[in-house]
Design a protein around this motif. Structure first.
Motif, PDB file in Angstrom:
ATOM      1  N   THR A   1       5.977   8.888  60.987  1.00 12.98           N
ATOM      2  CA  THR A   1       4.630   8.950  61.580  1.00 12.98           C
ATOM      3  C   THR A   1       3.762   7.797  61.079  1.00 12.98           C
ATOM      4  N   TRP A   2       3.944   7.422  59.806  1.00  7.44           N
ATOM      5  CA  TRP A   2       3.162   6.291  59.262  1.00  7.44           C
ATOM      6  C   TRP A   2       3.451   5.022  60.077  1.00  7.44           C
ATOM      7  N   ARG A   3       4.766   4.787  60.372  1.00  5.27           N
ATOM      8  CA  ARG A   3       5.153   3.563  61.084  1.00  5.27           C
ATOM      9  C   ARG A   3       4.577   3.554  62.500  1.00  5.27           C
TER      10      ARG A   3
ATOM     11  N   ALA B   1      -3.648  -3.265  67.670  1.00  9.35           N
ATOM     12  CA  ALA B   1      -5.020  -3.367  68.188  1.00  9.35           C
ATOM     13  C   ALA B   1      -5.875  -4.303  67.334  1.00  9.35           C
ATOM     14  N   ILE B   2      -5.754  -4.182  66.018  1.00  6.97           N
ATOM     15  CA  ILE B   2      -6.662  -4.930  65.129  1.00  6.97           C
ATOM     16  C   ILE B   2      -6.317  -6.429  65.089  1.00  6.97           C
ATOM     17  N   LEU B   3      -5.058  -6.758  65.369  1.00  9.23           N
ATOM     18  CA  LEU B   3      -4.671  -8.169  65.292  1.00  9.23           C
ATOM     19  C   LEU B   3      -4.770  -8.881  66.645  1.00  9.23           C
TER      20      LEU B   3
ATOM     21  N   LEU C   1     -17.158  -1.542  65.714  1.00  7.66           N
ATOM     22  CA  LEU C   1     -15.924  -2.270  66.011  1.00  7.66           C
ATOM     23  C   LEU C   1     -14.750  -1.331  66.275  1.00  7.66           C
ATOM     24  N   LEU C   2     -14.694  -0.244  65.534  1.00  3.75           N
ATOM     25  CA  LEU C   2     -13.545   0.652  65.685  1.00  3.75           C
ATOM     26  C   LEU C   2     -13.755   1.718  66.754  1.00  3.75           C
ATOM     27  N   THR C   3     -14.999   2.176  66.915  1.00 11.30           N
ATOM     28  CA  THR C   3     -15.206   3.268  67.885  1.00 11.30           C
ATOM     29  C   THR C   3     -15.931   2.813  69.150  1.00 11.30           C
TER      30      THR C   3
ATOM     31  N   ILE D   1     -12.800   4.256  56.715  1.00 10.15           N
ATOM     32  CA  ILE D   1     -12.813   4.448  55.251  1.00 10.15           C
ATOM     33  C   ILE D   1     -12.369   3.171  54.531  1.00 10.15           C
ATOM     34  N   ALA D   2     -11.271   2.567  55.037  1.00 11.16           N
ATOM     35  CA  ALA D   2     -10.703   1.411  54.322  1.00 11.16           C
ATOM     36  C   ALA D   2     -11.493   0.131  54.559  1.00 11.16           C
ATOM     37  N   GLY D   3     -12.240   0.058  55.674  1.00  9.94           N
ATOM     38  CA  GLY D   3     -12.836  -1.219  56.034  1.00  9.94           C
ATOM     39  C   GLY D   3     -14.320  -1.365  55.725  1.00  9.94           C
TER      40      GLY D   3
ATOM     41  N   SER E   1     -11.619  -8.153  41.793  1.00  8.81           N
ATOM     42  CA  SER E   1     -11.144  -7.531  43.040  1.00  8.81           C
ATOM     43  C   SER E   1     -11.768  -6.159  43.255  1.00  8.81           C
ATOM     44  N   VAL E   2     -12.115  -5.905  44.502  1.00  8.90           N
ATOM     45  CA  VAL E   2     -12.737  -4.624  44.818  1.00  8.90           C
ATOM     46  C   VAL E   2     -11.701  -3.497  44.730  1.00  8.90           C
ATOM     47  N   ALA E   3     -10.468  -3.768  45.209  1.00  6.86           N
ATOM     48  CA  ALA E   3      -9.376  -2.804  45.013  1.00  6.86           C
ATOM     49  C   ALA E   3      -8.700  -3.222  43.722  1.00  6.86           C
ATOM     50  N   TYR E   4      -8.569  -2.317  42.764  1.00  8.67           N
ATOM     51  CA  TYR E   4      -8.063  -2.760  41.463  1.00  8.67           C
ATOM     52  C   TYR E   4      -6.702  -2.158  41.136  1.00  8.67           C
TER      53      TYR E   4
ATOM     54  N   ILE F   1      -2.837 -10.203  45.016  1.00  5.31           N
ATOM     55  CA  ILE F   1      -2.562  -8.965  45.750  1.00  5.31           C
ATOM     56  C   ILE F   1      -3.847  -8.203  46.068  1.00  5.31           C
ATOM     57  N   MET F   2      -4.916  -8.963  46.377  1.00  9.42           N
ATOM     58  CA  MET F   2      -6.186  -8.281  46.698  1.00  9.42           C
ATOM     59  C   MET F   2      -6.006  -7.346  47.895  1.00  9.42           C
ATOM     60  N   PHE F   3      -5.056  -7.647  48.788  1.00 10.21           N
ATOM     61  CA  PHE F   3      -4.800  -6.807  49.955  1.00 10.21           C
ATOM     62  C   PHE F   3      -3.520  -5.999  49.795  1.00 10.21           C
ATOM     63  N   GLY F   4      -3.040  -5.825  48.569  1.00 11.94           N
ATOM     64  CA  GLY F   4      -1.798  -5.094  48.349  1.00 11.94           C
ATOM     65  C   GLY F   4      -0.615  -5.929  48.773  1.00 11.94           C
ATOM     66  N   GLY F   5       0.480  -5.257  49.140  1.00 14.79           N
ATOM     67  CA  GLY F   5       1.671  -6.021  49.518  1.00 14.79           C
ATOM     68  C   GLY F   5       2.758  -5.126  50.070  1.00 14.79           C
TER      69      GLY F   5
ATOM     70  N   ARG G   1       3.020  -1.812  53.224  1.00 11.09           N
ATOM     71  CA  ARG G   1       1.689  -1.225  53.344  1.00 11.09           C
ATOM     72  C   ARG G   1       0.559  -2.245  53.244  1.00 11.09           C
ATOM     73  N   VAL G   2       0.888  -3.526  53.192  1.00 11.26           N
ATOM     74  CA  VAL G   2      -0.161  -4.537  52.991  1.00 11.26           C
ATOM     75  C   VAL G   2      -1.319  -4.285  53.964  1.00 11.26           C
ATOM     76  N   CYS G   3      -2.543  -4.531  53.491  1.00 16.47           N
ATOM     77  CA  CYS G   3      -3.746  -4.185  54.261  1.00 16.47           C
ATOM     78  C   CYS G   3      -3.703  -4.762  55.692  1.00 16.47           C
ATOM     79  N   PRO G   4      -3.728  -3.903  56.711  1.00 15.99           N
ATOM     80  CA  PRO G   4      -3.698  -4.425  58.083  1.00 15.99           C
ATOM     81  C   PRO G   4      -5.042  -5.024  58.508  1.00 15.99           C
ATOM     82  N   GLY G   5      -6.093  -4.790  57.704  1.00 15.23           N
ATOM     83  CA  GLY G   5      -7.418  -5.300  58.068  1.00 15.23           C
ATOM     84  C   GLY G   5      -7.756  -6.613  57.383  1.00 15.23           C
ATOM     85  N   ARG G   6      -6.749  -7.268  56.751  1.00 15.65           N
ATOM     86  CA  ARG G   6      -7.063  -8.442  55.912  1.00 15.65           C
ATOM     87  C   ARG G   6      -7.645  -9.597  56.707  1.00 15.65           C
ATOM     88  N   LYS G   7      -7.148  -9.800  57.922  1.00 18.99           N
ATOM     89  CA  LYS G   7      -7.651 -10.920  58.729  1.00 18.99           C
ATOM     90  C   LYS G   7      -9.115 -10.655  59.126  1.00 18.99           C
ATOM     91  N   LEU G   8      -9.354  -9.418  59.523  1.00 19.69           N
ATOM     92  CA  LEU G   8     -10.717  -9.028  59.885  1.00 19.69           C
ATOM     93  C   LEU G   8     -11.643  -9.150  58.670  1.00 19.69           C
ATOM     94  N   ALA G   9     -11.161  -8.717  57.508  1.00 19.20           N
ATOM     95  CA  ALA G   9     -11.995  -8.750  56.301  1.00 19.20           C
ATOM     96  C   ALA G   9     -12.406 -10.183  55.973  1.00 19.20           C
TER      97      ALA G   9
HETATM   98  C1  HEM Z   1     -12.252  -7.127  51.267  1.00 15.94           C
HETATM   99  C2  HEM Z   1     -11.792  -6.239  52.097  1.00 15.94           C
HETATM  100  C3  HEM Z   1     -10.539  -5.428  51.903  1.00 15.94           C
HETATM  101  C4  HEM Z   1      -9.731  -5.293  50.815  1.00 15.94           C
HETATM  102  C5  HEM Z   1      -9.890  -5.939  49.447  1.00 15.94           C
HETATM  103  C6  HEM Z   1      -8.656  -4.392  51.182  1.00 15.94           C
HETATM  104  C7  HEM Z   1      -7.626  -4.034  50.335  1.00 15.94           C
HETATM  105  C8  HEM Z   1      -6.618  -3.153  50.675  1.00 15.94           C
HETATM  106  C9  HEM Z   1      -5.549  -2.759  49.792  1.00 15.94           C
HETATM  107  C10 HEM Z   1      -5.355  -3.239  48.353  1.00 15.94           C
HETATM  108  C11 HEM Z   1      -4.783  -1.877  50.459  1.00 15.94           C
HETATM  109  C12 HEM Z   1      -3.535  -1.164  49.912  1.00 15.94           C
HETATM  110  C13 HEM Z   1      -2.322  -1.978  50.298  1.00 15.94           C
HETATM  111  C14 HEM Z   1      -1.058  -1.507  49.634  1.00 15.94           C
HETATM  112  O1  HEM Z   1      -0.923  -0.319  49.342  1.00 15.94           O
HETATM  113  O2  HEM Z   1      -0.185  -2.353  49.383  1.00 15.94           O
HETATM  114  C15 HEM Z   1      -5.354  -1.695  51.776  1.00 15.94           C
HETATM  115  C16 HEM Z   1      -4.854  -0.852  52.739  1.00 15.94           C
HETATM  116  C17 HEM Z   1      -5.449  -0.650  53.959  1.00 15.94           C
HETATM  117  N1  HEM Z   1      -6.534  -1.317  54.476  1.00 15.94           N
HETATM  118 FE1  HEM Z   1      -7.599  -2.752  53.554  1.00 15.94          FE
HETATM  119  N2  HEM Z   1      -8.841  -3.994  52.471  1.00 15.94           N
HETATM  120  C18 HEM Z   1      -9.975  -4.600  52.960  1.00 15.94           C
HETATM  121  C19 HEM Z   1     -10.490  -4.476  54.231  1.00 15.94           C
HETATM  122  C20 HEM Z   1      -9.972  -3.700  55.230  1.00 15.94           C
HETATM  123  C21 HEM Z   1     -10.475  -3.627  56.567  1.00 15.94           C
HETATM  124  C22 HEM Z   1     -11.654  -4.422  57.110  1.00 15.94           C
HETATM  125  C23 HEM Z   1      -9.706  -2.703  57.234  1.00 15.94           C
HETATM  126  C24 HEM Z   1      -9.769  -2.230  58.652  1.00 15.94           C
HETATM  127  C25 HEM Z   1     -10.759  -2.073  59.372  1.00 15.94           C
HETATM  128  C26 HEM Z   1      -8.708  -2.207  56.302  1.00 15.94           C
HETATM  129  C27 HEM Z   1      -7.767  -1.255  56.598  1.00 15.94           C
HETATM  130  C28 HEM Z   1      -6.784  -0.830  55.732  1.00 15.94           C
HETATM  131  C29 HEM Z   1      -5.828   0.222  56.044  1.00 15.94           C
HETATM  132  C30 HEM Z   1      -5.768   1.038  57.330  1.00 15.94           C
HETATM  133  C31 HEM Z   1      -4.986   0.328  54.938  1.00 15.94           C
HETATM  134  C32 HEM Z   1      -3.803   1.278  54.768  1.00 15.94           C
HETATM  135  C33 HEM Z   1      -2.514   0.552  55.132  1.00 15.94           C
HETATM  136  C34 HEM Z   1      -1.270   1.382  54.904  1.00 15.94           C
HETATM  137  O3  HEM Z   1      -1.277   2.204  53.987  1.00 15.94           O
HETATM  138  O4  HEM Z   1      -0.295   1.182  55.633  1.00 15.94           O
HETATM  139  N3  HEM Z   1      -8.893  -2.846  55.107  1.00 15.94           N
HETATM  140  N4  HEM Z   1      -6.470  -2.509  51.890  1.00 15.94           N
END
Ligand code: HEM
Length: 542
Positions: A134-136, A145-147, A204-206, A350-352, A416-419, A480-484, A487-495
């Motif tokens: 279900t995650w995939r 959609a986001i990309l 943007l999302l809704t 929540i994540a964005g 980093s905001v996510a630590y 790894i500010m966006f993880g890796g 599960r790497v953050c799908p919103g990184r380009k938008l961010a």
């Molecule tokens: C400075 C901004 C942001 C930072 C630092 C950030 C960082 C992260 C990190 C560290 C993760 C965990 C990745 C992992 O587990 O390897 C994550 C996951 C995620 N982020 Fe971001 N994020 C940002 C912005 C956004 C934005 C703008 C969105 C979308 C609108 C978003 C959507 C998500 C989602 C949906 C996940 C879960 C992905 C998954 O578990 O498959 N993030 N983010």
């Protein structure tokens, strides 16, 4: 004979004996655990929560930092369950592997998911979902959609629109003549960023407008009110408060044990409140989805639809999707149901929101402390805009603002905001030189890795120029500010787009200085590191 023995027993003694047995059993388990690593000694029932709250004021980032210093690159701690803290790239390589053959997407041991089951979050959406199938499926829809290019277009359009709205409030509150003279140009800019990114991500999302900036303006302004119907403002502010409450609920359900949640009145009342809150949020989201489905149905096929994420997800894999004829397996890639859509939109909100809001606050703080970096950034902004302080920013501008992007990355490298990135083993694995059983929990420390002298030259130095060197690539998994991995953050380009645009719009027109340059950055770390206050003076740039 036995009854005589019990006659001399009172219930308090029984409870005392039970407690002693529990404590002995607890420490027996602790001292005979597999692969014992250094780390703070846990307390029965509470694990390391006393160390977290008493010694580190509840600040998780400080807790991890001080334990890293004390116990080294591989240590363990225990809140509700035992977890291993990883601080080196060679220890995290496997966990951040982007392989669907050996996917590391699990983030919590099964025994710790009870809280999320109670909240109805398990197996749903993307963020907390650890059911691979279900995650995939959900992530595929979200990412697709986001990309998409039209989404990036919509993002830059909305940034301009919402920034204009923000400026109108700042103008009335801080910048009008007379106000500046009375020193009225002071504000907590971190709160404004929170409202801005809320309104941005919800729109943007809704595709629905939310008016939290307007609500905050109404709160601050004595006489003038925002030109929005107050009922609408109140409604959206309530929605956003509920989202914030939900995030706190997720934290509590993760870290506070079921025993405390079910039997301690303080935690039990809070838990009940969080569950009610989710019901309210779900109803609100369902109403939005239903309405949008109706609007789409009522739109003739040859007329364009809005570019928000909700609309894209509703029409994905339906005959309105431009890629519909290219989809081979229409059963596997069926359209999403309303509850599925609700969960991923919700995760995106929540994540964005707070991630972006707090990163821009940290950027403002660092720029105020590094005037040379600020000067170089202003030169770049002025060059791109040719001193035009009002024209809308485009996606193309954002691509040309390379130094601004370097600042975003460098601030996020240093602060980093996510630590932390959580991972849990699906099956036995070797990690960090030890063989671990399935269900072992790991936490990857982003800060420790991003500031390790072995991976970064002058790691502690704030130096955006390191990102400007032709061909520069950080060592694998050292940024790894966006993880890796998968599960790497799908919103990184938008961010990055949002942050670079916001920096340019802010600094091309305004001079922003900290009120107290000596004061340390005020933060609190639970799920992420948030800026709790950032007091600045603002005025128009000459
Ligand atoms: C400075 C901004 C942001 C930072 C630092 C950030 C960082 C992260 C990190 C560290 C993760 C965990 C990745 C992992 O587990 O390897 C994550 C996951 C995620 N982020 Fe971001 N994020 C940002 C912005 C956004 C934005 C703008 C969105 C979308 C609108 C978003 C959507 C998500 C989602 C949906 C996940 C879960 C992905 C998954 O578990 O498959 N993030 N983010």
């Amino acid at each position: 004979m036995i009854s005589k023995l019990f006659e001399n027993f009172d219930y308090l003694s029984l409870i005392g004996i039970a407690l002693i047995i529990y404590v002995i059993h607890y420490y027996y388990e602790y001292f005979t655990r597999i692969n014992p690593l250094p780390g703070p000694i846990p307390f029965p029932l509470f694990g390391n929560l006393p160390q977290l709250y008493i010694w580190h004021g509840g600040n998780l980032k400080k807790f991890f930092e001080s334990n890293h210093k004390k116990y080294g690159d591989l240590f363990e701690f225990n809140f509700d369950t035992r977890a291993i803290n990883l601080n080196r790239i060679e220890h995290i390589e496997k966990l951040l592997l982007a392989s669907s053959k050996n996917p590391f997407i699990k983030i919590l041991p099964d025994k710790n998911t009870g809280g999320f089951h109670e909240l109805g979050l398990m197996g749903k959406g993307v963020l907390l979902n650890q059911d691979y199938k279900t995650w995939r499926y959900n992530r595929h829809f979200f990412t697709q959609a986001i990309l998409s290019p039209k989404f990036a277009n919509e993002a830059s359009h909305l940034i301009n629109k919402l920034f204009n709205e923000l400026e109108s409030y700042w103008d009335k509150l801080y910048l009008r003549e007379g106000i500046i003279g009375e020193n009225g140009n002071k504000m907590d800019i971190s709160l404004w960023f929170n409202q801005f990114t809320n309104d941005m991500i919800i729109a943007l999302l809704t595709g629905e407008r939310s008016y939290t900036m307007a609500g905050y303006f109404n709160e601050l302004s004595d006489d003038e009110k925002a030109e929005r119907p107050s009922a609408l403002v109140d409604e959206t502010v309530k929605f956003v408060h509920a989202i914030r409450k939900h995030i706190l609920g997720v934290v509590m359900f993760q870290f506070v044990s079921p025993f405390l949640r079910h039997y301690f009145p303080y935690f039990k009342n809070k838990s009940d409140d969080y569950i009610q809150n989710i019901k309210f949020l779900s109803q609100r989201m369902d109403a939005i989805i239903k309405r949008r489905r109706q609007e789409i149905e009522n739109t003739p096929l040859d007329e364009p639809l809005p570019n928000d994420l909700l609309t894209s997800i509703i029409i994905a894999n339906t005959s309105r999707d431009i890629n519909y004829n290219k989809i081979d397996d229409k059963e596997v890639m069926r359209p999403m149901t309303d509850p599925e859509i609700r969960s991923i939109i919700f995760d995106g909100i929540i994540a964005g929101t707070d991630t972006t809001a707090n990163t821009i606050s940290f950027i403002v703080y660092y720029l105020a402390h590094y005037p040379d970096v600020k000067k170089k950034m202003l030169n770049e902004i002025d060059r791109v805009f040719q001193d035009d302080k009002t024209r809308p920013i485009t996606e193309n501008d954002a691509h040309n603002l390379k130094y601004c992007e370097a600042i975003v990355k460098e601030v996020s490298r240093i602060f980093s905001v996510a630590y932390v990135i959580p991972r849990c083993l699906e099956k036995p694995e070797e990690i960090g030189g030890y063989q671990w059983p399935a269900e072992t929990m790991f936490r990857i420390s982003i800060d420790a890795i991003q500031q390790n002298e072995e991976y970064w030259e002058e790691a502690k130095k704030f130096n955006p120029d390191r990102w400007m060197v032709e061909g520069f690539e950080p060592k694998k998994n050292s940024f790894i500010m966006f993880g890796g991995g998968l599960r790497v953050c799908p919103g990184r380009k938008l961010a990055i787009l949002e942050l670079v645009c916001l920096m340019a719009l802010l600094f091309r027109k305004y001079e922003i200085d900290l009120i107290d340059k000596e004061a340390p950055l005020k933060t609190q770390s639970d799920v992420i590191t948030v800026c709790t206050e950032l007091l600045v003076k603002i005025k128009l740039r000459n």
